[in-house]
Design an enzyme around this catalytic site. Structure first.
Site: not given
Ligand code: NAD
Length: 313
Positions: A145, A36
């Site tokens: 994942y 992020g």
């Molecule tokens: P993203 O990578 O943009 O956001 C994830 C955030 O989590 C980032 O800001 C990252 O820095 C933070 N992060 C990761 N590991 C961390 C840790 N150990 N401690 C603290 N912060 C941590 O992804 P996104 O697309 O915004 O997805 C957000 C959530 O939604 C995730 O859990 C993902 O699995 C889930 N998701 C997203 C999608 C999609 O299409 N975008 C689909 C299914 C599930």
């Protein structure tokens, strides 16, 4: 309410923080900035109701201010990023989720878990309902994942069963919109960037595989409905757009909408890439009267406009 959003600096999390603040809540965003970006939150930093804490959720997090609800989105979400650090991805899903569940118990706060359609793996049934157990290769390169997220669900459900933890789980399907990371290799962001630069668009496996793409605003409505209904249902609930589209059709539409000179080039299919993915959202319709409203073309136009701004900076 004061709501802790773990992973709030990411694509979905930053929109969620903004939406929660708009609804009048105080928001504590905890993020380790691994995937992020601080600039996703720049427009919120001046608000007194918003607090940003640098915190890796896999470490003990005793200094976080007590909150009335925890929303866990802290996990890298794109295959390129979660495969860069598979052990870190597993740690985020296992240790990170467990640390947050412990905090939720201490604070007596309801817990929302952002799970994923990846728990269905390369599915053997279509569309996928919450009753389907999935078809996942536990040893493959995506397993950090999808198995991580499956285990995170198991953790949540057992904290609910054995400790009475109020719980909501959303299984999120492919979502797109402004603030996706242009370099994270996800389908829509990659295609838009390649189209805007008139570069070749890479289609894996001929682009015949299907996905269903949900615009971020629609997903947020679903997430809020889910998170604020913990008393009614603990989940999991599918959140996604049931309109199934081939990857090739998406590439062609993006080329048309961007007036791009990009051509399509074929690449081999990556390991364990699902061939079809489409949510059955009957449960979300029934529980929350929720369904996506944004047509793919309308959502793509908004997303293209945002990427155009970012790339021309
Ligand atoms: P993203 O990578 O943009 O956001 C994830 C955030 O989590 C980032 O800001 C990252 O820095 C933070 N992060 C990761 N590991 C961390 C840790 N150990 N401690 C603290 N912060 C941590 O992804 P996104 O697309 O915004 O997805 C957000 C959530 O939604 C995730 O859990 C993902 O699995 C889930 N998701 C997203 C999608 C999609 O299409 N975008 C689909 C299914 C599930």
């Amino acid at each position: 309410m004061t709501i802790l959003v773990a992973g709030g600096a990411g694509f979905i999390g930053s929109h969620l923080c903004e939406r929660l603040l708009g609804l009048g809540h105080d928001v504590v965003c905890a993020d380790n900035f691994s995937t992020g970006f601080r600039q996703n939150l720049d427009h919120l930093r001046a608000q007194s109701a918003f607090t940003l804490v640098e915190q890796d959720m896999t470490d003990p997090a005793s200094s976080l201010p007590a909150s009335d609800m925890i929303m866990n989105l802290a996990c890298p979400a794109s295959p390129r990023q979660y495969q860069l650090d598979p052990l870190g991805t597993l740690r985020a899903n296992l240790l990170g989720t467990m640390n947050l569940l412990e905090l939720a118990g201490r604070w007596r706060a309801p817990f929302f878990q952002a799970s994923t359609s990846e728990v269905y793996g390369d599915p053997g049934v279509h569309p996928q309902s919450e009753l389907y157990w999935g078809n996942v290769n536990p040893l493959g390169s995506r397993a950090c994942y999808n198995e991580g997220k499956r285990c995170a669900e198991t953790l949540c459900v057992n904290y609910h069963r054995h400790r009475g933890q109020p719980l909501a789980i959303a299984r999120i399907f492919n979502t797109y919109g402004p603030r996706m990371d242009p370099d994270d290799g996800r389908v829509i962001s990659s295609f838009i960037v390649q189209a805007l630069r008139n570069e070749p668009i890479e289609l894996f496996g001929g682009g015949h595989q299907t996905r269903s793409f949900c615009y971020i605003d629609d997903l947020l409505e679903g997430i809020l409905a889910c998170a604020f209904s913990v008393e009614a249902f603990s989940g999991p609930v599918n959140l996604g757009n049931p309109q199934e589209t081939s990857i090739r059709a998406v590439a062609e539409e993006i080329i048309e909408l961007t007036n791009s000179r990009s051509r399509l080039i074929m690449r081999p299919m990556p390991e364990d890439d699902p061939r079809r993915r489409c949510p059955d959202i009957s449960l979300a319709r029934h529980l929350y009267r929720w369904e996506p409203r944004t047509a793919l073309t309308a959502g793509l136009l908004k997303t293209i406009s945002w990427f155009d701004g970012v790339l021309s900076r």
